[in-house]
Design a protein around this motif. Structure first.
Motif: not given
Length: 180
Positions: A107-111, A117-119, A154-156
């Motif tokens: 979970e931490h690595d996924y975040k 990706a957000l950056r 999560d990024l939608e």
């Protein structure tokens, strides 16, 4: 009228054609204040420019007759370079950035990958999310698809899916683009 002027092209796209180098016998002339002076012969236009102590610059050879303007060539060239520089600043070439992970990610690595990706998306770059399989893990493509769909969800708010999850050799790939 010459039909050749429609096909006429400048030697170097960056440098405008000025004064005696203008190859057209008739032109539409614009004075230094931006007012149209009408259609004149090239000789008359050159005389007007010389009387004003300025240069005759070919602005557009696409129209019939071509459009020329009386300007200070140094200032004109400077303003054109400045406009080109501003346009280049505003242009952002979209690069493809990659975020790699495994389908068994913690979970931490996924975040961390989501934040990466957000950056990238906020910098107007495309994101290629890749899940790599090793050995027999290739049997679990459904888990990889679920993970990529979760990432898309999560990024939608900032991204849209350009290419939905698909297999590419020993990888599962999805491409996201920034929303406009």
């Amino acid at each position: 009228m010459l039909d050749k002027n429609k096909n006429f092209k400048t030697r170097n796209h960056d440098t405008p054609i000025i004064n005696e180098r203008i190859p057209f016998p008739e032109i539409r002339l614009i004075d230094p204040h931006g007012d149209q002076m009408g259609i004149l012969s090239l000789e008359d236009a050159l005389k007007s420019a010389k009387n004003a102590g300025l240069d005759l610059v070919l602005i557009s050879n696409k129209s019939n007759p071509p459009v020329c303007r009386i300007v200070d060539y140094g200032k004109y060239k400077f303003s054109q370079e400045k406009k080109a520089k501003e346009a280049k600043k505003k242009q952002h070439s979209s690069n493809l950035k990659e975020v790699k992970m495994r389908y068994k990610i913690e979970e931490h690595d996924y975040k961390v990958r989501i934040n990466q990706a957000l950056r990238f998306l906020q910098a107007s770059d495309k994101v290629k999310a890749t899940i790599t399989f090793r050995g027999r893990e290739i049997q679990h493509t459904n888990l990889a698809i679920e993970l990529l769909q979760k990432m898309a969800k999560d990024l939608e708010s900032v991204a849209e899916v350009q290419q939905s999850p698909s297999r590419d050799g020993k990888n599962m790939v999805m491409i996201l683009t920034p929303k406009k």
